[in-house]
Design a protein around this motif. Structure first.
Motif, short mmCIF file in Angstrom:
data_model
loop_
_atom_site.label_atom_id
_atom_site.label_comp_id
_atom_site.label_asym_id
_atom_site.label_seq_id
_atom_site.Cartn_x
_atom_site.Cartn_y
_atom_site.Cartn_z
N ALA A 1 -1.04 8.57 -0.60
CA ALA A 1 0.08 8.78 0.32
C ALA A 1 0.11 7.70 1.41
O ALA A 1 0.92 7.78 2.33
N ASN A 2 -0.77 6.70 1.28
CA ASN A 2 -0.88 5.62 2.27
C ASN A 2 -1.11 6.14 3.68
O ASN A 2 -0.58 5.60 4.65
N ALA A 3 -1.92 7.19 3.80
CA ALA A 3 -2.20 7.78 5.10
C ALA A 3 -3.23 6.97 5.89
O ALA A 3 -3.36 7.15 7.10
N PHE A 4 -3.96 6.07 5.24
CA PHE A 4 -4.92 5.20 5.93
C PHE A 4 -5.07 3.90 5.16
O PHE A 4 -4.85 3.85 3.97
N GLU A 5 -5.43 2.86 5.90
CA GLU A 5 -5.65 1.55 5.29
C GLU A 5 -7.12 1.19 5.20
O GLU A 5 -7.51 0.40 4.36
N SER A 6 -7.93 1.73 6.10
CA SER A 6 -9.36 1.42 6.06
C SER A 6 -10.15 2.72 6.26
O SER A 6 -9.73 3.60 7.00
#
Length: 152
Positions: A99-104
């Motif tokens: 869901a692209n809730a975080f990148e790292s």
């Protein structure tokens, strides 16, 4: 270990999972709780009620039984639940990554839990993973977790 602003940190063991967002920067993390989950996992003796099964060896010559009895090992329900909990944590990370809730993402867990998590990492979770710390910090205060992360 460097975790950028808006990076996420999962601190977990076999029973407790803390999911943080870093509202600070790489040098001075400021972890804010996004979710916290804890499951009750009594010791195996409190979970299992059956005796281990047995088997008979039937090897022998001329129809005589020369083998003996052997007991199967006890089922470790406590460890099974810890493994399931790690699988659930990996599923949560997969769902959020897709869901692209975080990148790292930085993961902090004891070695056994870290091993269970690794078995279930989705490729999108792996892509976002900036590091792992093999320590049990689930019962540490947040300021100590921040310090340990920044010193790692």
């Amino acid at each position: 270990m460097q975790i950028p602003n808006n990076g996420y940190v999962l601190v977990a063991d076999g029973r407790k999972m803390l999911f943080f967002r870093n509202e600070g920067d790489e040098a001075y993390p400021n972890l804010q709780v996004v979710t916290a989950t804890e499951q009750k996992n009594p010791k195996t003796a409190d979970q299992g009620t059956d005796e281990p099964g047995t088997t008979f060896s039937s090897s022998g010559t001329m129809g005589y039984r020369t083998g003996g009895r052997s007991a199967y090992s006890d089922t470790d329900f406590h460890t099974l639940e810890e493994t399931r909990f790690a699988e659930d944590a990996a599923a949560m990370l997969k769902e959020r990554a897709l869901a692209n809730a975080f990148e790292s993402l930085l993961i902090v867990a004891p070695p056994s839990t870290l091993g269970d998590l690794r078995k279930h990492y989705h490729k999108e979770v792996e892509r976002r993973l900036v590091g792992e710390i093999a320590k049990d910090l689930t019962n540490h205060p947040v300021d100590q977790i921040e310090r340990i992360i920044s010193e790692a």
